[in-house]
Design a protein around this motif. Sequence first.
Motif, short mmCIF file in Angstrom:
data_model
loop_
_atom_site.label_atom_id
_atom_site.label_comp_id
_atom_site.label_asym_id
_atom_site.label_seq_id
_atom_site.Cartn_x
_atom_site.Cartn_y
_atom_site.Cartn_z
N ARG A 104 2.64 1.67 -3.42
CA ARG A 104 1.77 1.98 -4.56
C ARG A 104 1.07 3.32 -4.43
NH1 ARG A 104 -2.56 -2.12 -7.48
NH2 ARG A 104 -3.27 -0.65 -9.08
N TYR A 105 0.58 3.63 -3.23
CA TYR A 105 -0.25 4.82 -3.06
C TYR A 105 0.43 5.93 -2.27
CZ TYR A 105 -3.84 1.52 -4.53
OH TYR A 105 -4.56 0.59 -5.23
N GLY A 106 1.59 5.64 -1.70
CA GLY A 106 2.23 6.63 -0.85
C GLY A 106 1.72 6.54 0.58
N PRO A 165 -0.15 7.90 3.70
CA PRO A 165 -1.14 8.94 4.01
C PRO A 165 -0.71 9.77 5.20
CG PRO A 165 -1.92 6.78 4.71
CD PRO A 165 -0.65 6.55 3.95
N ILE A 208 0.84 -1.21 0.00
CA ILE A 208 0.00 0.00 0.00
C ILE A 208 0.87 1.25 0.00
CG2 ILE A 208 -1.59 1.36 1.42
CD1 ILE A 208 -2.87 -1.30 2.27
#
Length: 231
Positions: free
Chosen positions: A30-32, A34, A27
């Motif tokens: 792929r998405y950085g 948060p 996670i």
Amino acid sequence: MFLPSARSAGIQADLYGGILADALQRIGHRYGVPAVDELTVVFIELGAVDPRLARSLAKGFGYFWARDHEAVAGIVIPKIEAAARALLRQLDEGIYQVQAAKNPGNYPYLPVLLDELETLALDEDWAYFLRWQLLGPIGLNLRNEYAHGFIDDVGPIQAALLLRAAVVLITAQITDNSGRRIEVASAAALPSGRDRILDAVLARTSRTESRIFIAAEGIRGKLRARHLPET
């Protein structure tokens, strides 16, 4: 309902903890990562009653993605205990009492808190998971080992399992549909169709593989025992 032995619980934890740790790492890649404030809002939406606990949990995930697994343990373990006390307060139980006059800061320990939660409302499978991970003598004893300075090399699997334990209690909600019950936030449901079918197949395969592994280890132990020298 399934209450495993300490040995099989360890095998299951390694299996599912490894999957969880890998999923979290993917996670992040792929998405950085948060922001803490964004994650805090997510945990509150999942059911966290105390924003301070939700924020600490968000920080714990941030430390995981920064690969500082010891920091995950340092921030999450005390908050698991705090969340257990908070749930008992919500249940209006007198076990949590700040003895301001006689013994300031004298709080019941985590084993007592978990016993009370299981007696009142917490599913026994979740209670076993929390005891196995945090307390002795049946499991990892992470809470006591860390509190006394005996752990300085926390791995990604241990960190991921600690985060899971914290999510269980920090986002838990008390329901009164059929008596007092602590409802643990479940994973988000997959959309209908091929993805849901694939998820069900993978879940069944994972459970089958873990049972095969446990059985194989038992057979290996018996084979090794045959060749031990007689005393």
